[in-house]
Scaffold this motif. Sequence first.
Motif, PDB file in Angstrom:
ATOM      1  N   THR A  54       1.720   7.124 -68.971  1.00  0.00           N
ATOM      2  CA  THR A  54       2.861   6.440 -69.564  1.00  0.00           C
ATOM      3  C   THR A  54       3.438   5.426 -68.600  1.00  0.00           C
ATOM      4  O   THR A  54       3.462   5.643 -67.380  1.00  0.00           O
ATOM      5  CB  THR A  54       3.970   7.436 -69.968  1.00  0.00           C
ATOM      6  N   GLY A  55       3.906   4.329 -69.140  1.00  0.00           N
ATOM      7  CA  GLY A  55       4.580   3.340 -68.326  1.00  0.00           C
ATOM      8  C   GLY A  55       5.989   3.783 -67.975  1.00  0.00           C
ATOM      9  O   GLY A  55       6.464   4.841 -68.397  1.00  0.00           O
ATOM     10  N   GLU A  56       6.660   2.956 -67.186  1.00  0.00           N
ATOM     11  CA  GLU A  56       8.076   3.164 -66.877  1.00  0.00           C
ATOM     12  C   GLU A  56       8.814   1.865 -67.154  1.00  0.00           C
ATOM     13  O   GLU A  56       8.492   0.820 -66.591  1.00  0.00           O
ATOM     14  CB  GLU A  56       8.281   3.579 -65.415  1.00  0.00           C
ATOM     15  N   HIS A  57       9.795   1.936 -68.037  1.00  0.00           N
ATOM     16  CA  HIS A  57      10.608   0.763 -68.374  1.00  0.00           C
ATOM     17  C   HIS A  57      12.060   1.190 -68.499  1.00  0.00           C
ATOM     18  O   HIS A  57      12.350   2.317 -68.904  1.00  0.00           O
ATOM     19  CB  HIS A  57      10.149   0.140 -69.700  1.00  0.00           C
ATOM     20  N   HIS A  58      12.957   0.261 -68.203  1.00  0.00           N
ATOM     21  CA  HIS A  58      14.387   0.566 -68.258  1.00  0.00           C
ATOM     22  C   HIS A  58      15.141  -0.422 -69.133  1.00  0.00           C
ATOM     23  O   HIS A  58      16.360  -0.564 -69.008  1.00  0.00           O
ATOM     24  CB  HIS A  58      14.963   0.587 -66.841  1.00  0.00           C
ATOM     25  N   ASN A  59      14.432  -1.073 -70.026  1.00  0.00           N
ATOM     26  CA  ASN A  59      15.068  -2.073 -70.879  1.00  0.00           C
ATOM     27  C   ASN A  59      14.443  -2.033 -72.268  1.00  0.00           C
ATOM     28  O   ASN A  59      13.246  -1.755 -72.417  1.00  0.00           O
ATOM     29  CB  ASN A  59      14.897  -3.466 -70.272  1.00  0.00           C
ATOM     30  N   PRO A  60      15.241  -2.312 -73.309  1.00  0.00           N
ATOM     31  CA  PRO A  60      14.669  -2.429 -74.659  1.00  0.00           C
ATOM     32  C   PRO A  60      13.640  -3.546 -74.669  1.00  0.00           C
ATOM     33  O   PRO A  60      13.767  -4.502 -73.903  1.00  0.00           O
ATOM     34  CB  PRO A  60      15.885  -2.785 -75.530  1.00  0.00           C
TER      35      PRO A  60
ATOM     36  N   THR B 237       4.597   3.590 -62.182  1.00  0.00           N
ATOM     37  CA  THR B 237       5.823   4.039 -61.539  1.00  0.00           C
ATOM     38  C   THR B 237       6.337   2.890 -60.677  1.00  0.00           C
ATOM     39  O   THR B 237       5.591   2.329 -59.879  1.00  0.00           O
ATOM     40  CB  THR B 237       5.553   5.277 -60.667  1.00  0.00           C
ATOM     41  N   LEU B 238       7.608   2.549 -60.841  1.00  0.00           N
ATOM     42  CA  LEU B 238       8.143   1.349 -60.196  1.00  0.00           C
ATOM     43  C   LEU B 238       8.502   1.636 -58.740  1.00  0.00           C
ATOM     44  O   LEU B 238       9.585   2.122 -58.426  1.00  0.00           O
ATOM     45  CB  LEU B 238       9.370   0.844 -60.970  1.00  0.00           C
ATOM     46  N   ILE B 239       7.592   1.307 -57.852  1.00  0.00           N
ATOM     47  CA  ILE B 239       7.781   1.574 -56.428  1.00  0.00           C
ATOM     48  C   ILE B 239       8.824   0.642 -55.823  1.00  0.00           C
ATOM     49  O   ILE B 239       9.351   0.905 -54.728  1.00  0.00           O
ATOM     50  CB  ILE B 239       6.428   1.444 -55.668  1.00  0.00           C
ATOM     51  N   THR B 240       9.198  -0.405 -56.514  1.00  0.00           N
ATOM     52  CA  THR B 240      10.160  -1.369 -55.992  1.00  0.00           C
ATOM     53  C   THR B 240      11.602  -0.967 -56.277  1.00  0.00           C
ATOM     54  O   THR B 240      12.492  -1.192 -55.446  1.00  0.00           O
ATOM     55  CB  THR B 240       9.908  -2.742 -56.617  1.00  0.00           C
TER      56      THR B 240
ATOM     57  N   TRP C  22      19.554  -4.186 -61.606  1.00  0.00           N
ATOM     58  CA  TRP C  22      20.115  -2.957 -62.168  1.00  0.00           C
ATOM     59  C   TRP C  22      19.999  -1.800 -61.185  1.00  0.00           C
ATOM     60  O   TRP C  22      20.788  -0.864 -61.230  1.00  0.00           O
ATOM     61  CB  TRP C  22      19.395  -2.590 -63.465  1.00  0.00           C
ATOM     62  N   PHE C  23      19.007  -1.851 -60.309  1.00  0.00           N
ATOM     63  CA  PHE C  23      18.808  -0.795 -59.322  1.00  0.00           C
ATOM     64  C   PHE C  23      19.112  -1.283 -57.897  1.00  0.00           C
ATOM     65  O   PHE C  23      18.634  -0.718 -56.918  1.00  0.00           O
ATOM     66  CB  PHE C  23      17.377  -0.256 -59.420  1.00  0.00           C
ATOM     67  N   GLY C  24      19.899  -2.351 -57.820  1.00  0.00           N
ATOM     68  CA  GLY C  24      20.380  -2.805 -56.532  1.00  0.00           C
ATOM     69  C   GLY C  24      19.370  -3.524 -55.679  1.00  0.00           C
ATOM     70  O   GLY C  24      19.509  -3.589 -54.452  1.00  0.00           O
TER      71      GLY C  24
ATOM     72  N   GLY D 159      14.199   1.666 -42.264  1.00  0.00           N
ATOM     73  CA  GLY D 159      13.519   0.498 -42.790  1.00  0.00           C
ATOM     74  C   GLY D 159      14.524  -0.571 -43.165  1.00  0.00           C
ATOM     75  O   GLY D 159      15.701  -0.510 -42.786  1.00  0.00           O
ATOM     76  N   GLU D 160      14.077  -1.544 -43.934  1.00  0.00           N
ATOM     77  CA  GLU D 160      14.928  -2.688 -44.285  1.00  0.00           C
ATOM     78  C   GLU D 160      15.706  -2.468 -45.578  1.00  0.00           C
ATOM     79  O   GLU D 160      16.796  -3.021 -45.743  1.00  0.00           O
ATOM     80  CB  GLU D 160      14.047  -3.942 -44.414  1.00  0.00           C
ATOM     81  N   PHE D 161      15.167  -1.645 -46.490  1.00  0.00           N
ATOM     82  CA  PHE D 161      15.690  -1.656 -47.852  1.00  0.00           C
ATOM     83  C   PHE D 161      16.432  -0.391 -48.289  1.00  0.00           C
ATOM     84  O   PHE D 161      16.891  -0.332 -49.406  1.00  0.00           O
ATOM     85  CB  PHE D 161      14.542  -1.924 -48.829  1.00  0.00           C
ATOM     86  N   ARG D 162      16.514   0.629 -47.465  1.00  0.00           N
ATOM     87  CA  ARG D 162      17.286   1.807 -47.855  1.00  0.00           C
ATOM     88  C   ARG D 162      17.948   2.396 -46.615  1.00  0.00           C
ATOM     89  O   ARG D 162      17.617   2.039 -45.491  1.00  0.00           O
ATOM     90  CB  ARG D 162      16.397   2.852 -48.545  1.00  0.00           C
TER      91      ARG D 162
END
Length: 362
Positions: free
Chosen positions: A47-53, A81-84, A121-123, A153-156
């Motif tokens: 299954t994909g992963e999406h967060h928008n209609p 899976t959205l690794i970003t 939406w996820f910062g 790291g740089e992003f979290r």
Amino acid sequence: MQFGVFTVGDVTPDPTTNRTPTEHERIKAMVTIARKAEEVGLDVFATGEHHNPPFVPSSPTTMLGYVAARTERLILSTSTTLITTDDPVKIAEDFAMLQHLADGRVDLMLGRGNQAQVYPWFGQDIRQGLPLAIENYHLLHRLWHEEVVDWQGEFRTPLQGFTATPRPLDDLPPFVWHGSIRSPEIAEQAAYYGNGFFHNHIFWPPEHTKQMVELYRQRFEHYGHGSADQAIVGLGGQVFMRRNSQDAVAEFRPYFDDAPVYGGGPSLEEFTSRTPLTVGSPQQVIDRTLSFREYVGDYQRQLFLIDHAGLPLKTVLEQLDMLGEEVIPVLRKEFDALKPSHVPEAPTHESRLRARSGETAH
């Protein structure tokens, strides 16, 4: 060779009836498709992963956990899976939990996604998509392979003495595929870690797919994981079948013409001539799929998209019957006969456990 289906979980009107399924209907339909895939003898549901209609699969591990309880053999995966935009800590814990619940029948495909609006939406900033993908997977890899992790790291935010729980089943993390359509950096990342590389293979011509897979294979060998032809490759694809090819074309045409990803572009005939989309008889699907090997070499996983663009569930289940009864048995036999003995099968939890035991014995 593993065969399966993947879904993007779109909620799209049926252009022949103008009826749009509810979100509830679409989610339940995806579960029905997964269970039917196992029934007809397929190996994988993703299954994909999406967060928008208009998409509904915002929580893949929730859905796959539900499917795990209702299946016995099916490998459960993502596509993507959205690794970003997902936190690597949450990915590590969610998929380890799913791995325990499914007794190891789990892997995942990591990717950046193709919806720009999701990043804020996820910062996150889409302009940092590639650095995010590289850094976040590096952290995920460590979380699964090291019990106690110190990280900056740089992003979290930094981690100090952190242990992700639960630990992977048998201390063996789920197998990772890195999915990409156009980014050489992701092929490089997959090769560096010795992971799988998945090319969606739906919208691009064979020449592009060949170029991306060849890059991954060359770099896989460069990093010492084996010869180039032993690299772990997966392909996507899309099919629509009827016994008579003319009937398949006539039935699928309104779905192709109105689909958000196709409508307004090349005609159905142009698209099927330029890309791997196959609309026709089961034999045509067999012949077209076998031809993929000519430009990517021997590969380990083939997933088909069969349920988007508003196709009704009844039609999708008919597609699965044809895949299971007429297409996959022939493809298994033909691909197995062609594959050299030194080329590995698709990784499973059991096969990787056996390999680890063999390495330990030596």
